[in-house]
Motif scaffolding. Structure first.
Motif, PDB file in Angstrom:
ATOM      1  N   THR A 361       1.007  -1.253   0.133  1.00 44.90           N
ATOM      2  CA  THR A 361      -0.015  -0.095  -0.012  1.00 44.90           C
ATOM      3  C   THR A 361       0.796   1.268  -0.019  1.00 44.90           C
ATOM      4  O   THR A 361       0.536   2.106  -0.519  1.00 44.90           O
ATOM      5  N   ALA A 362       2.021   1.305   0.713  1.00 45.74           N
ATOM      6  CA  ALA A 362       2.837   2.142   1.104  1.00 45.74           C
ATOM      7  C   ALA A 362       3.393   2.697  -0.606  1.00 45.74           C
ATOM      8  O   ALA A 362       3.644   3.741  -1.056  1.00 45.74           O
ATOM      9  N   ALA A 363       3.808   1.364  -0.987  1.00 48.68           N
ATOM     10  CA  ALA A 363       4.411   1.725  -2.437  1.00 48.68           C
ATOM     11  C   ALA A 363       3.682   2.357  -3.380  1.00 48.68           C
ATOM     12  O   ALA A 363       3.973   3.274  -4.284  1.00 48.68           O
ATOM     13  N   GLY A 364       2.199   1.694  -3.401  1.00 50.07           N
ATOM     14  CA  GLY A 364       1.219   2.373  -4.138  1.00 50.07           C
ATOM     15  C   GLY A 364       0.920   3.715  -4.030  1.00 50.07           C
ATOM     16  O   GLY A 364       0.670   4.732  -4.893  1.00 50.07           O
ATOM     17  N   VAL A 365       0.980   4.441  -2.657  1.00 53.53           N
ATOM     18  CA  VAL A 365       0.814   5.637  -2.302  1.00 53.53           C
ATOM     19  C   VAL A 365       1.577   6.469  -2.907  1.00 53.53           C
ATOM     20  O   VAL A 365       1.591   7.670  -3.335  1.00 53.53           O
ATOM     21  N   GLU A 366       3.119   5.994  -2.821  1.00 54.30           N
ATOM     22  CA  GLU A 366       4.060   6.934  -3.141  1.00 54.30           C
ATOM     23  C   GLU A 366       4.157   7.167  -4.529  1.00 54.30           C
ATOM     24  O   GLU A 366       4.662   8.024  -5.211  1.00 54.30           O
ATOM     25  N   LYS A 367       3.644   5.990  -5.134  1.00 52.67           N
ATOM     26  CA  LYS A 367       3.785   5.939  -6.752  1.00 52.67           C
ATOM     27  C   LYS A 367       2.836   7.058  -7.273  1.00 52.67           C
ATOM     28  O   LYS A 367       2.741   7.976  -8.340  1.00 52.67           O
ATOM     29  N   HIS A 368       1.536   7.306  -6.336  1.00 51.17           N
ATOM     30  CA  HIS A 368       0.448   8.099  -6.812  1.00 51.17           C
ATOM     31  C   HIS A 368       0.110   9.053  -5.763  1.00 51.17           C
ATOM     32  O   HIS A 368      -0.707   9.280  -5.068  1.00 51.17           O
ATOM     33  N   MET A 369       1.257   9.950  -5.310  1.00 46.01           N
ATOM     34  CA  MET A 369       1.162  10.584  -3.973  1.00 46.01           C
ATOM     35  C   MET A 369       0.255  11.795  -4.077  1.00 46.01           C
ATOM     36  O   MET A 369      -0.799  11.895  -3.002  1.00 46.01           O
ATOM     37  N   PHE A 370       0.014  12.282  -5.246  1.00 47.36           N
ATOM     38  CA  PHE A 370      -0.757  13.488  -5.443  1.00 47.36           C
ATOM     39  C   PHE A 370      -2.421  12.813  -5.319  1.00 47.36           C
ATOM     40  O   PHE A 370      -3.156  13.606  -4.647  1.00 47.36           O
ATOM     41  N   LEU A 371      -2.681  11.697  -5.939  1.00 47.33           N
ATOM     42  CA  LEU A 371      -4.050  11.340  -5.792  1.00 47.33           C
ATOM     43  C   LEU A 371      -4.166  10.921  -4.207  1.00 47.33           C
ATOM     44  O   LEU A 371      -5.437  11.101  -3.912  1.00 47.33           O
ATOM     45  N   TYR A 372      -3.241  10.467  -3.662  1.00 44.27           N
ATOM     46  CA  TYR A 372      -3.473   9.991  -2.127  1.00 44.27           C
ATOM     47  C   TYR A 372      -3.665  11.487  -1.444  1.00 44.27           C
ATOM     48  O   TYR A 372      -4.790  11.397  -0.526  1.00 44.27           O
ATOM     49  N   LEU A 373      -2.977  12.465  -1.680  1.00 42.07           N
ATOM     50  CA  LEU A 373      -3.182  13.691  -0.842  1.00 42.07           C
ATOM     51  C   LEU A 373      -4.685  14.500  -1.277  1.00 42.07           C
ATOM     52  O   LEU A 373      -5.446  14.695  -0.317  1.00 42.07           O
ATOM     53  N   LEU A 374      -5.162  14.081  -2.661  1.00 40.67           N
ATOM     54  CA  LEU A 374      -6.428  14.313  -3.078  1.00 40.67           C
ATOM     55  C   LEU A 374      -7.469  13.690  -2.255  1.00 40.67           C
ATOM     56  O   LEU A 374      -8.709  13.966  -1.681  1.00 40.67           O
ATOM     57  N   PHE A 375      -7.126  12.414  -1.942  1.00 40.36           N
ATOM     58  CA  PHE A 375      -8.008  11.432  -1.246  1.00 40.36           C
ATOM     59  C   PHE A 375      -8.128  12.034   0.446  1.00 40.36           C
ATOM     60  O   PHE A 375      -9.406  11.856   0.656  1.00 40.36           O
ATOM     61  N   LEU A 376      -7.127  12.015   0.757  1.00 35.83           N
ATOM     62  CA  LEU A 376      -7.391  12.626   2.203  1.00 35.83           C
ATOM     63  C   LEU A 376      -7.949  13.888   2.336  1.00 35.83           C
ATOM     64  O   LEU A 376      -8.951  14.191   3.382  1.00 35.83           O
ATOM     65  N   LEU A 377      -7.844  15.131   1.302  1.00 33.19           N
ATOM     66  CA  LEU A 377      -8.427  16.367   1.405  1.00 33.19           C
ATOM     67  C   LEU A 377      -9.711  15.909   1.250  1.00 33.19           C
ATOM     68  O   LEU A 377     -10.651  16.538   1.951  1.00 33.19           O
ATOM     69  N   PHE A 378     -10.251  15.113   0.271  1.00 29.00           N
ATOM     70  CA  PHE A 378     -11.543  14.591  -0.049  1.00 29.00           C
ATOM     71  C   PHE A 378     -12.297  14.240   1.445  1.00 29.00           C
ATOM     72  O   PHE A 378     -13.392  14.715   1.829  1.00 29.00           O
ATOM     73  N   LEU A 379     -11.473  13.347   2.008  1.00 28.88           N
ATOM     74  CA  LEU A 379     -12.188  12.726   3.238  1.00 28.88           C
ATOM     75  C   LEU A 379     -12.496  13.715   4.285  1.00 28.88           C
ATOM     76  O   LEU A 379     -13.216  13.773   5.218  1.00 28.88           O
ATOM     77  N   PHE A 380     -11.427  14.803   4.476  1.00 22.20           N
ATOM     78  CA  PHE A 380     -11.437  15.425   5.536  1.00 22.20           C
ATOM     79  C   PHE A 380     -12.412  16.875   5.181  1.00 22.20           C
ATOM     80  O   PHE A 380     -12.891  17.593   6.116  1.00 22.20           O
ATOM     81  N   THR A 381     -12.793  16.913   4.087  1.00 18.34           N
ATOM     82  CA  THR A 381     -13.797  17.975   3.739  1.00 18.34           C
ATOM     83  C   THR A 381     -15.208  17.492   4.112  1.00 18.34           C
ATOM     84  O   THR A 381     -16.308  18.188   4.415  1.00 18.34           O
TER      85      THR A 381
END
Length: 408
Positions: A361-381
């Motif tokens: 999972t960590a490897a996938g997140v780091e490969k697509h870090m921008f999408l992961y940050l958008l994912f966190l931002l979406f959840l937080f809103t």
């Protein structure tokens, strides 16, 4: 200074997690307990031996004569602080175990902390003071006992005591959080050197917990035999607001009345709003499913795969709650908590397959870090999952669209 640095290094993860949880709590916390909960903090064992009386008895211990609305809020806030501290310590412990390879664990924790099921779901206007606070605290203590205590008899005696206390706080514990305790106990059987001893003692304790739950359901009651008697007692103990419906439906109503007056009446409303809420949570569910899918895929042992399956099936214990009660959004939060809780338990147990899944999972997140940050931002809103107040604004708009395709 060197000693202070060394001390801080030993508690750095816990400190940062606790600070974040407390900032989130203070930022979101309403300044009063939901009046629906008032009777649960006032009625106590002086009125009989039944479920939903334990917290009122604890409140009476600290405030024996009279308790104000402000004091009720203070009591709840202290309990929430204790819950935050316990979660920070436990999650910090897991992070420390993987200090040299901690990125994957951090990504998993951040997904939970940003989600609508983060601990501050307990401090929405509707949920402030809900008894899940205390059920979660005692459930986490039981997990610690099952993970750390070696003596089988001491371990399960503590589980029996704490689970019994949970049943006396609220019988919903058996369906909500007991499954997490149960699967942790089953995992202990897998790992035990003396499997027979662990199975017999643990199995007997779990049967006793179930029997105690049934006793409370079938034979316990309060000795105040009318709503007016309960109201009269409450008014001698507090000046805080309360709701007549809470008194009736929590202490006097039959199951059929709950079914008719709430579940059937609110079914269409709950369905359309829950569908929209689940749609918004699809990215989070996808994240959770991807972790479990990776763990299954790399698992080569049938007995561990069976354990993973049992963990997922334990979510079905919530089915009676969905079919009887109506605060569906709260139940979604519990499912999410259980999923993340099981992942963390497996990491604490150093389950190699879950460790591999989190690394992938960590490897996938780091490969697509921008999408992961958008994912966190979406959840937080998104708003935290509430009792009945579903995601507002855009969710209400989408719910009206969904409503056009549903009956009623």
């Amino acid at each position: 200074m060197t000693r202070l640095k060394e001390l801080f290094r030993k508690i750095d993860y816990e400190f940062y997690l606790f600070a974040f949880l407390m900032l989130d709590l203070v930022a979101r916390c309403p300044l009063e307990v939901n009046p629906w909960m008032t009777p649960n903090y006032i009625l106590n064992f002086d009125q009989g031996f039944s479920t939903r009386l334990l917290i009122g008895s604890v409140v009476k211990f600290f405030f024996p004569d009279f308790v104000t609305g402000r004091q009720l809020f203070q009591f709840v806030f202290v309990a929430l602080t204790l819950l935050n501290l316990l979660v920070a310590v436990l999650c910090g412990r897991v992070l420390r175990m993987y200090r040299n390879e901690t990125r994957g664990v951090i990504y998993v924790l951040m997904a939970y902390l940003a989600s609508p099921a983060a601990l501050t779901y307990l401090v929405t206007q509707e949920n402030m003071g809900r008894l899940e606070i205390y059920l979660l605290i005692l459930t986490l203590v039981q997990i610690v006992v099952l993970l750390r205590v070696k003596n089988v008899f001491v371990k399960y005696a503590l589980v029996l005591l704490l689970s019994g206390a949970c049943c006396m706080i609220h019988q919903i514990y058996i369906f909500m959080f007991f499954p997490l305790v149960f699967v942790c106990g089953v995992y202990n059987v897998f790992e035990a050197k003396n499997k027979k001893k662990e199975l017999i003692v643990g199995g007997l304790v779990f049967v006793l917990i179930g029997a105690f739950f049934l006793y409370l359901q079938l034979f316990s009651s309060i000795n105040l035999n009318s709503i007016s008697a309960v109201k009269a007692y409450i008014e001698t103990r507090t000046d805080y607001a309360y709701l007549d419906d809470n008194i009736y439906y929590e202490y006097f109503a039959q199951l059929k009345e709950h079914w008719t007056n709430f579940w059937i009446r609110d079914l269409t409303y709950n369905l359309r709003h829950t569908v929209v809420t689940l749609i918004f949570l699809l990215p989070l569910f996808g994240f959770i499913v991807s972790i479990w899918k990776k763990a299954y895929r790399c698992c080569k042992e049938k007995r561990i795969k069976w354990m993973f399956t049992l963990m997922q099936l334990s979510n079905l214990a919530m089915l009676p709650v969905w079919l009887i009660m109506v605060d569906w959004e709260r139940y979604i939060a519990v499912h999410i908590i259980l999923e993340f809780g099981m992942i963390l338990i497996l990491l604490y147990k150093r389950n190699s397959y879950m460790i591999t899944a989190v690394k992938q999972t960590a490897a996938g997140v780091e490969k697509h870090m921008f999408l992961y940050l958008l994912f966190l931002l979406f959840l937080f809103t998104l708003d935290k999952l509430d009792a009945r107040c579903y995601q507002p604004y855009i969710v209400d708009y989408l719910a009206n669209i969904v409503k056009m395709f549903l009956p009623g």
